[in-house]
Design an enzyme around this catalytic site. Structure first.
Site, short mmCIF file in Angstrom:
data_model
loop_
_atom_site.label_atom_id
_atom_site.label_comp_id
_atom_site.label_asym_id
_atom_site.label_seq_id
_atom_site.Cartn_x
_atom_site.Cartn_y
_atom_site.Cartn_z
N GLY A 119 -88.73 19.02 -26.24
CA GLY A 119 -90.05 19.48 -25.79
C GLY A 119 -91.08 19.44 -26.89
CE LYS A 140 -87.80 23.10 -34.04
NZ LYS A 140 -86.58 23.83 -34.41
CG ASP A 287 -80.40 24.00 -25.80
OD1 ASP A 287 -79.67 24.93 -25.44
OD2 ASP A 287 -81.54 24.18 -26.27
CG ASN A 288 -80.37 25.16 -29.98
OD1 ASN A 288 -81.09 24.19 -29.73
ND2 ASN A 288 -80.78 26.39 -29.86
P1 AMP Z 1 -84.86 26.20 -28.70
O1 AMP Z 1 -84.46 27.54 -28.16
O2 AMP Z 1 -85.90 26.26 -29.80
O3 AMP Z 1 -83.70 25.36 -29.07
O4 AMP Z 1 -85.65 25.45 -27.53
C1 AMP Z 1 -85.16 25.31 -26.23
C2 AMP Z 1 -85.98 24.31 -25.48
O5 AMP Z 1 -87.36 24.68 -25.46
C3 AMP Z 1 -85.95 22.89 -26.03
O6 AMP Z 1 -85.98 22.02 -24.95
C4 AMP Z 1 -87.23 22.81 -26.83
O7 AMP Z 1 -87.70 21.50 -26.98
C5 AMP Z 1 -88.17 23.63 -25.97
N1 AMP Z 1 -89.28 24.21 -26.76
C6 AMP Z 1 -89.23 25.23 -27.63
N2 AMP Z 1 -90.43 25.46 -28.16
C7 AMP Z 1 -91.29 24.56 -27.61
C8 AMP Z 1 -92.69 24.27 -27.75
N3 AMP Z 1 -93.48 24.98 -28.55
N4 AMP Z 1 -93.20 23.28 -27.00
C9 AMP Z 1 -92.43 22.55 -26.18
N5 AMP Z 1 -91.11 22.77 -26.00
C10 AMP Z 1 -90.55 23.75 -26.70
MG MG Z 2 -83.17 23.67 -29.48
#
Ligand code: AMP
Ligand code: MG
Length: 539
Positions: A119, A140, A287-288
Site C-alpha cells: 500500500g 517505503k 503479511d509481515n
Molecule cells: P503493516 O501493518 O504496516 O504491515 O501494514 C499492513 C498493510 O497496510 C499493508 O498492506 C500496508 O501496505 C498497508 N499500509 C500501512 N500504512 C499505509 C499507508 N500509510 N498507506 C497505504 N497503505 C498502508
Molecule cells: Mg506490513
C-alpha cells in the site's frame, strides 16, 4: 484520489559499477495486473501492479548505509549526488528500474484480512551486483498504489528513522533482516494520529529504501490460495524456489518439499535470534513474514528492558498481547501453519508440509538451546543448566533486570569471586527495581553460586567464557528511547545522531569509548514517553 495512469518519471543513468545491472525477474516472470491506474481495487489473477512512485516536494538525503550502497555497486560520492536523492525520494528512476507494488493478503492479529498488498511500498527493481548477488530495492512511503485502501501511501520521519536504523542494527547483531540503503526526507508533511486518540497532526514525511534478496511474504501465497488461483499459486511457488532458493535440487516435487522445510528452518532461526537479543517485532501478521526468514517491516517494535516475557511495545496489541516477547516462537509456528494451509493445493500430499512444520520445532529447540547456553556461558545443556535458566528468568522478572545489561554483566563475573561483592559491583547497575539488593539478594546469591560452580566446572577459561558470552550478548541495542532522541533531533533538522547511531550499532558487541550512555538503563524520563514506552501502528 487520482485514478490516472501513473505519471512517467524521468529516467537517469544508473551510476553503479558497470557490472551491476537491473534484472527484474519478478515483473518479467510473473503475471501483471492489466489495469495500470492507481484506482484502489482488488487485483485478481496477478502477482503485482506496475506503479510509479509519486514525486515529493524536496527530496533530501538524510542518511545512508555505505555498506548497502557498496552492495549495489554505488560509491559514497555517487550516493551524495542530487540524482540519488531524487531516485530514492521517488522523483526519478534509474534506467532499468521497473517499479511495482506486490499483491498479497494476510492474517492480521489472528484473523484473515483479505487483500493487503504493498500500500505504500514500491519495489524499484532487482539489482544484480558484480558478485552475482540479487538485491531488490524497495521504497517505503513512496505514494499510493492500488493496494493503499483508504491510506495515503506515505510514511512519517519517526517511523522511517526507526526502520532505517533498526534494519542496519539487526544486521550487525547477526539477526537475519532486510537492510536499509537510504533515508530521504520528502519536504512534505504527512498527517498522522499517532496515538489513535483523535489528535491528528502533520509530521515530516520520509522514505526509506530497503534492500533484500526478496520481499515475498507468506501473504503473497495466502492471497492466491484464498482466491483459489491455483495455477498462479503454483507459478509463484516455483518462481520463489527458482529465484530465491536456487540452491535446491531435484524434481519439482522434491524441490517444493525441501523449500517448505527450509522456510520453516529459517523462520525458526530468525525467531531464536530475536529471543537472543530481546527484540519484539510487535506486528507478526502473516503479511509481515518474509519467505526468506528475514526480519521485515519494522513498525512498533521494541527491545526488552526490564525483563518481562509478557511485554509488547505495540499499544495496538496491548489488550491481547498476541505479539508479546515470550509468544513470538509460537506465533512464528502459527504463521507457518497458515502458510502450509495456503500451499496445500500445490503439494500432492500433506506429508512434506507436516515434515516442514516438524523441522520448525526441531530447529527451534536445538537453536534455542544453543543460544541460551551461549548467553549464560554454559558448555552443557543438562537439567542443572536448564533449571538455572528458568530460575534466572524468574529472578530477572522479579528484580526488573535490564535484559541486555544483565547478560553483559554476567559475562564480566570474575573467575574467583566474593559473591556479595559481585552482586553490588558487577550486577549492581542492571536493575530497575529500587530495592533489589535487599529484597532479592539471597536468591541472587544462591543462583550465582550455582551458576558459578557450573560454569567453572567446565574447565573453560574465564577469558574464553567471557568472549563467548559477549559474542552472544550485545552491549548496544536500539532501545526505543535511543531511537526517539535521534528522531527528535532529526525533526529539528539535525541528523548527526542518526549517523552516530549507525556507526555505534555497526559494532554492537564491542565496548566503545564515549558511548556509555547508550549502554545504560532506560532513563526515568523515557519510562512513559510516547515513542519510548508507547508505540502504535501509526506510521
Ligand atoms: P503493516 O501493518 O504496516 O504491515 O501494514 C499492513 C498493510 O497496510 C499493508 O498492506 C500496508 O501496505 C498497508 N499500509 C500501512 N500504512 C499505509 C499507508 N500509510 N498507506 C497505504 N497503505 C498502508
Ligand atoms: Mg506490513
Amino acid at each position: 484520489m487520482s485514478t490516472d495512469i501513473a505519471t512517467s518519471l524521468p529516467a537517469l543513468g544508473f551510476p553503479a559499477a558497470p557490472d551491476t545491472v537491473f534484472d527484474n525477474r519478478f515483473v518479467r516472470e510473473l503475471p501483471a495486473d492489466p489495469d495500470t491506474s492507481m484506482r484502489r481495487r482488488q487485483v485478481l489473477g496477478a502477482c503485482y501492479s506496475a506503479v510509479q512512485p509519486t514525486p515529493v516536494s524536496a527530496p533530501v538525503l538524510l542518511s545512508h548505509s555505505p555498506e548497502v550502497a557498496a552492495m549495489i555497486g554505488l560509491t559514497k560520492q555517487q550516493v551524495n549526488t542530487p540524482e540519488f536523492a531524487k531516485v530514492f525520494g521517488g522523483n526519478a528512476l534509474y534506467r532499468g528500474m521497473q517499479p511495482y507494488a506486490a499483491c498479497y493478503g494476510g492474517h492480521q492479529f489472528g484473523h484473515w484480512a483479505g487483500q493487503l498488498g504493498d500500500g505504500r511500498a514500491i519495489t524499484l527493481g532487482e539489482v544484480v551486483n558484480a558478485q552475482g548477488e540479487r538485491w531488490e530495492l524497495q521504497l517505503k512511503g513512496a505514494g499510493p498504489t492500488p493496494y493503499s485502501r483508504t491510506a495515503d501511501g506515505r510514511a512519517v520521519l519517526r517511523s522511517s528513522v526507526r526502520e532505517f536504523l533498526c534494519s542496519e542494527a539487526m544486521f550487525h547483531l547477526g539477526v537475519p533482516t532486510t537492510r536499509a540503503l537510504s533515508l530521504v526526507g520528502t519536504g512534505d508533511d504527512v498527517v498522522r494520529d499517532m496515538l489513535y486518540d483523535g489528535n491528528a497532526q502533520p509530521e515530516p514525511g520520509a522514505i526509506v529504501c530497503r534492500v533484500a534478496p526478496s520481499f515475498i511474504r507468506f501473504g503473497n501465497f495466502e492471497i492466491l490460495a484464498a482466491r483459489d488461483e491455483r495455477a498462479l499459486l503454483e507459478q509463484l511457488v516455483d518462481f520463489t524456489i527458482s529465484r530465491d532458493y536456487a540452491h535446491l535440487a531435484g524434481d519439482s516435487n522434491a524441490r517444493r518439499s525441501a523449500w517448505f522445510t527450509e522456510v520453516c528452518e529459517r523462520s525458526a532461526r530468525m525467531v531464536v535470534e530475536w529471543m537472543r537479543v530481546g527484540f519484539v517485532h510487535g506486528v507478526m501478521n502473516t503479511d509481515n513474514m518474509s519467505i526468506l526468514g528475514l526480519t521485515i517491516d519494522y513498525g512498533p517494535y521494541g527491545w526488552l528492558e526490564d525483563f518481562d516475557p509478557n511485554w509488547t511495545p505495540n499499544t495496538t496489541d496491548a489488550a491481547g498481547r498476541r505479539y508479546r516477547y515470550g509468544q513470538q516462537p509460537a506465533i512464528v509456528q502459527w504463521n507457518l501453519v497458515r502458510l502450509a494451509e495456503a500451499l496445500r493445493p500445490v503439494f500432492q500430499s500433506p506429508e512434506p508440509l507436516e515434515a516442514g512444520l516438524d523441522a520448525f520445532l526441531r530447529t527451534y529447540d536445538s537453536a534455542y538451546e544453543q543460544m541460551m547456553s551461549a548467553k549464560f556461558g554454559f558448555t552443557a545443556h543438562g537439567e542443572p543448566e536448564q533449571q538455572l535458566i528458568r530460575e534466572a528468568f524468574a529472578l530477572m522478572h522479579d528484580a526488573q533486570a535490564d535484559f541486555t545489561l544483565f547478560f553483559r554483566a554476567l559475562g564480566e563475573v570474575p573467575p574467583v569471586i566474593n559473591h556479595d561483592a559481585v552482586i553490588t559491583d558487577v550486577l549492581g547497575d542492571v536493575f530497575y527495581h529500587e530495592n533489589v539488593l535487599t529484597q532479592h539478594n539471597d536468591r541472587f546469591m544462591h543462583w550465582l553460586r550455582r551458576w558459578h560452580a557450573l560454569t567453572s566446572a567446565s574447565g573453560e577459561s574465564f577469558t574464553d567464557r567471557r568472549a563467548r558470552m559477549h559474542a552472544a550478548n550485545p552491549l548496544y541495542v536500539l532501545r526505543n528511547w535511543i531511537a526517539q532522541e535521534a528522531i527528535d533531533l532529526a525533526t529539528n533538522g539535525d541528523t548527526s545522531r542518526i549517523d552516530l547511531l549507525l556507526q555505534l550499532l555497526r559494532d554492537p558487541y564491542r565496548e566503545q569509548a564515549g558511548m556509555e550512555r547508550f549502554a545504560a538503563k532506560r532513563p526515568e524520563w523515557a519510562r512513559h514517553k510516547v515513542g519510548c514506552s508507547m508505540l502504535s501502528c501509526s506510521s
